[in-house]
Design a protein around this motif. Structure first.
Motif, PDB file in Angstrom:
ATOM      1  N   LEU A 148       0.838  -1.204   0.000  1.00  0.00           N
ATOM      2  CA  LEU A 148       0.000   0.000   0.000  1.00  0.00           C
ATOM      3  C   LEU A 148       0.874   1.255   0.000  1.00  0.00           C
ATOM      4  O   LEU A 148       0.621   2.216  -0.733  1.00  0.00           O
ATOM      5  CB  LEU A 148      -0.936  -0.002   1.214  1.00  0.00           C
ATOM      6  CG  LEU A 148      -1.991  -1.130   1.253  1.00  0.00           C
ATOM      7  CD1 LEU A 148      -2.720  -1.143   2.606  1.00  0.00           C
ATOM      8  CD2 LEU A 148      -2.994  -0.992   0.120  1.00  0.00           C
ATOM      9  N   SER A 182      -2.509  -3.926  -5.011  1.00  0.00           N
ATOM     10  CA  SER A 182      -3.090  -2.728  -4.400  1.00  0.00           C
ATOM     11  C   SER A 182      -3.208  -1.613  -5.415  1.00  0.00           C
ATOM     12  O   SER A 182      -2.598  -1.652  -6.490  1.00  0.00           O
ATOM     13  CB  SER A 182      -2.272  -2.281  -3.191  1.00  0.00           C
ATOM     14  OG  SER A 182      -1.216  -1.467  -3.580  1.00  0.00           O
ATOM     15  N   GLY A 196      -5.911  -2.688  -0.917  1.00  0.00           N
ATOM     16  CA  GLY A 196      -5.336  -3.853  -1.574  1.00  0.00           C
ATOM     17  C   GLY A 196      -5.762  -5.126  -0.886  1.00  0.00           C
ATOM     18  O   GLY A 196      -6.509  -5.101   0.093  1.00  0.00           O
TER      19      GLY A 196
END
Lengths: 220, 220
Positions: A148, A182, A196
């Motif tokens: 992320l 993600s 994600g």
């Protein structure tokens, strides 16, 4: 929702802030091999039933190795540059605990741009265990946090995690291929919203979302 | 809010489900020493600038060690029993990635009951790095996940994490003593609500909350 990709010129170069930046091709292949070998050693030690004499001899050998290898140590925060598809650039510490190329415990190695987000595959050995045979919930969170965060850096803005939320949908098994993906879901002033998931055999085992906040790079 | 402590008899014994349970005193002291030495090796390798010949020699040595130590391997999910203050009992895999006594990468070793919750101290070396000089956000989450989960097991019910939320308040530094504390905040049918935080020099660096859901122990 529109995501503005940052131009390369907008990305701060850590070298300008006093950090050491090392190109990947400067890293000796022998180092990357050693990193892989030590990852296997960690798993072996976590599960060994060797007898005390063998264990004591191993401790001596490991101490000697640590002393020799530690004699020349990189400066704190030494970074490497990652060139992404589409001219995007990112930096990460070499020792990054989740994706650092020189960190023996970092399990993410093949992050890449795909479908407007990032994607990686990994398989976690027994050193990543939580419940019997399953990946530790903390490692599930760590995989998501790294992917992320890098998604934010590559598609939005470099930043630090302000909030991470993980929903565990089903157990994530050890020694089984996992996929982490993600994408950015929103940008609002200094905040980048990213979400994600981790998949195993096509099924989602965990979903994560994070708010990343752009921060100034601290001076060394 | 009332929290019912589970009686010891209510806690499933993993041995009844086919898991190997090893008493801590059965673990050779030489194993625990080796675990500490390998933790140092991981950090040394993550940062070494040794020359290729030295690195190649180290790889050979590590491969030999892994082969010897891996020749006798514990069964998957081998656990150890933890006796807590007040007659409470908990089980954890020996290889647990965050608090396993035989896992070289597990940084939590001294969890204990205090002030109606759990408390532990740890100091994370350079192998836990995220941003330069700082603990990886994933490791911040992992420390919290483990302590929140154990708090649920010790004061509420054994369970798996269903949701973990972490708010990062300020950077968490490497090589600096950290304190992790947590407590139960509620119980609702199969759910146990737990919250906790990480402190550094008296200041909160991260807060975490989790919902743990009681689950049946899977058969081996």
């Amino acid at each position: 929702m529109t995501v503005d990709a940052h131009p390369i010129a907008d990305l701060p170069n850590p070298a300008d802030y006093g950090f050491t930046v090392i190109e990947r091709q400067e890293l000796p292949a022998d180092l990357l091999t050693l990193v892989d070998r030590v990852r296997e050693l960690v798993d072996a030690v976590a599960h060994t039933e060797a007898d005390p004499a063998e264990l004591a001899a191993a401790s001596r050998t490991v101490s000697e190795l640590t002393e020799r290898l530690g004699a020349r140590r990189r400066p704190v925060g030494a970074m490497t540059r990652q060139d992404w598809e589409g001219g995007r650039v990112d930096y990460n510490t070499l020792a990054n605990a989740v994706s650092g190329v020189t960190n023996p415990v970092a399990p993410l190695r093949n992050l890449r741009v795909e479908d407007g987000g990032l994607r990686a595959e990994t398989t976690l050995n027994g050193a990543y265990e939580g419940p019997p045979g399953l990946v530790h919930g903390g490692w599930v969170a760590a995989l998501l946090d790294q992917v992320l965060g890098e998604t934010s850096a590559v598609f939005g803005r470099m930043g630090l995690t302000a909030n991470l939320t993980v929903d565990y949908r089903r157990p994530t098994p050890l020694n089984t291929p996992l996929t982490v993906v993600s994408r950015i879901t929103g940008v609002e002033r200094r905040k980048v919203f990213v979400s994600g998931e981790i998949r195993c055999a096509g099924e989602i085992t965990a979903e994560g979302s994070a708010i990343m906040v752009r921060v100034a790079i601290p001076e060394v």
